[in-house]
Motif scaffolding. Structure first.
Motif, short mmCIF file in Angstrom:
data_model
loop_
_atom_site.label_atom_id
_atom_site.label_comp_id
_atom_site.label_asym_id
_atom_site.label_seq_id
_atom_site.Cartn_x
_atom_site.Cartn_y
_atom_site.Cartn_z
N ALA A 187 33.11 26.23 37.71
CA ALA A 187 33.55 25.11 38.53
C ALA A 187 32.32 24.31 38.97
CB ALA A 187 34.31 25.61 39.75
N ARG A 188 32.54 23.22 39.67
CA ARG A 188 31.41 22.40 40.13
C ARG A 188 30.53 23.15 41.13
NH1 ARG A 188 35.50 17.92 40.47
NH2 ARG A 188 35.22 16.79 38.52
N THR A 189 31.15 23.99 41.96
CA THR A 189 30.40 24.76 42.94
C THR A 189 30.68 26.25 42.74
OG1 THR A 189 32.20 24.64 44.57
CG2 THR A 189 30.52 22.91 44.67
N SER A 190 29.74 27.07 43.11
CA SER A 190 29.89 28.51 42.89
C SER A 190 30.90 29.15 43.85
CB SER A 190 28.54 29.23 43.04
OG SER A 190 28.02 29.03 44.34
N ASP A 191 31.22 28.46 44.94
CA ASP A 191 32.18 29.01 45.90
C ASP A 191 33.56 28.36 45.79
OD1 ASP A 191 31.37 26.56 46.86
OD2 ASP A 191 31.21 27.19 48.94
N ASN A 192 33.88 27.82 44.61
CA ASN A 192 35.18 27.20 44.39
C ASN A 192 36.29 28.20 44.67
OD1 ASN A 192 37.59 26.72 42.43
ND2 ASN A 192 36.58 24.71 42.58
N GLU A 193 37.22 27.83 45.53
CA GLU A 193 38.28 28.75 45.97
C GLU A 193 39.14 29.28 44.82
OE1 GLU A 193 40.67 27.10 49.09
OE2 GLU A 193 38.92 26.46 50.24
N LYS A 194 39.50 28.40 43.90
CA LYS A 194 40.35 28.82 42.78
C LYS A 194 39.62 29.79 41.85
CE LYS A 194 43.28 24.70 42.56
NZ LYS A 194 43.71 23.58 41.70
N ALA A 195 38.35 29.51 41.56
CA ALA A 195 37.58 30.38 40.68
C ALA A 195 37.34 31.74 41.33
CB ALA A 195 36.25 29.73 40.31
N VAL A 196 37.02 31.74 42.61
CA VAL A 196 36.80 33.00 43.34
C VAL A 196 38.07 33.82 43.35
CG1 VAL A 196 36.28 33.99 45.60
CG2 VAL A 196 34.93 32.06 44.76
N ALA A 197 39.21 33.19 43.64
CA ALA A 197 40.49 33.89 43.70
C ALA A 197 40.86 34.46 42.33
CB ALA A 197 41.58 32.96 44.21
N TRP A 198 40.63 33.69 41.26
CA TRP A 198 40.97 34.17 39.92
C TRP A 198 40.13 35.40 39.57
CZ3 TRP A 198 38.09 34.94 35.51
CH2 TRP A 198 38.82 35.32 34.39
N ALA A 199 38.83 35.32 39.80
CA ALA A 199 37.94 36.44 39.46
C ALA A 199 38.30 37.68 40.27
CB ALA A 199 36.49 36.04 39.69
N LYS A 200 38.60 37.50 41.53
CA LYS A 200 38.95 38.63 42.40
C LYS A 200 40.26 39.27 41.95
CE LYS A 200 39.36 39.88 47.26
NZ LYS A 200 39.33 39.39 48.64
N ALA A 201 41.25 38.46 41.61
CA ALA A 201 42.55 38.97 41.18
C ALA A 201 42.50 39.59 39.78
CB ALA A 201 43.58 37.85 41.21
N SER A 202 41.59 39.12 38.94
CA SER A 202 41.53 39.58 37.55
C SER A 202 40.82 40.92 37.40
CB SER A 202 40.85 38.53 36.68
OG SER A 202 41.62 37.35 36.70
N GLY A 203 39.87 41.21 38.26
CA GLY A 203 39.18 42.49 38.19
C GLY A 203 37.68 42.35 38.19
N PRO A 204 36.99 43.48 38.31
CA PRO A 204 35.53 43.45 38.44
C PRO A 204 34.78 43.01 37.19
CG PRO A 204 36.33 45.70 38.25
CD PRO A 204 37.53 44.82 38.37
N GLN A 205 35.41 43.06 36.03
CA GLN A 205 34.72 42.67 34.79
C GLN A 205 34.76 41.16 34.54
OE1 GLN A 205 37.58 44.29 35.08
NE2 GLN A 205 38.92 44.01 33.33
N TYR A 206 35.41 40.41 35.43
CA TYR A 206 35.50 38.96 35.28
C TYR A 206 34.73 38.29 36.40
CZ TYR A 206 39.14 40.62 32.24
OH TYR A 206 39.82 41.31 31.28
#
Length: 79
Positions: A51-70
């Protein structure tokens, strides 16, 4: 005319289909980005969402929900 599907072949040097895992960076956190990232993840590939920023809410939520390998980060971080 009937279209034939692509053959299921292993990557160069892989002994079987399970060894064809690849690393993908999905650039974008919208509906298309989430769809691509989810499908690639279910196929067993390593996926990072950018995403444009490293703290993007959607990207953070996706990675957290997908698992530690993402993961997630800026476009430059994941590319």
């Amino acid at each position: 005319m009937k279209i034939k599907p692509w053959p299921q072949t292993a990557a160069v040097g892989a002994k079987n289909l399970e060894e064809r895992e690849m690393k993908y960076a999905v650039l974008g956190t919208g509906m298309v980005g989430h769809t691509l990232a989810n499908k690639l993840a279910t196929l067993g590939h390593e996926v990072r969402m950018g995403a444009r920023t490293s703290d993007n809410e959607k990207a953070v939520a996706w990675a957290k929900a997908s698992g530690p390998q993402y993961g997630h980060g800026t476009f430059a971080d994941v590319a």
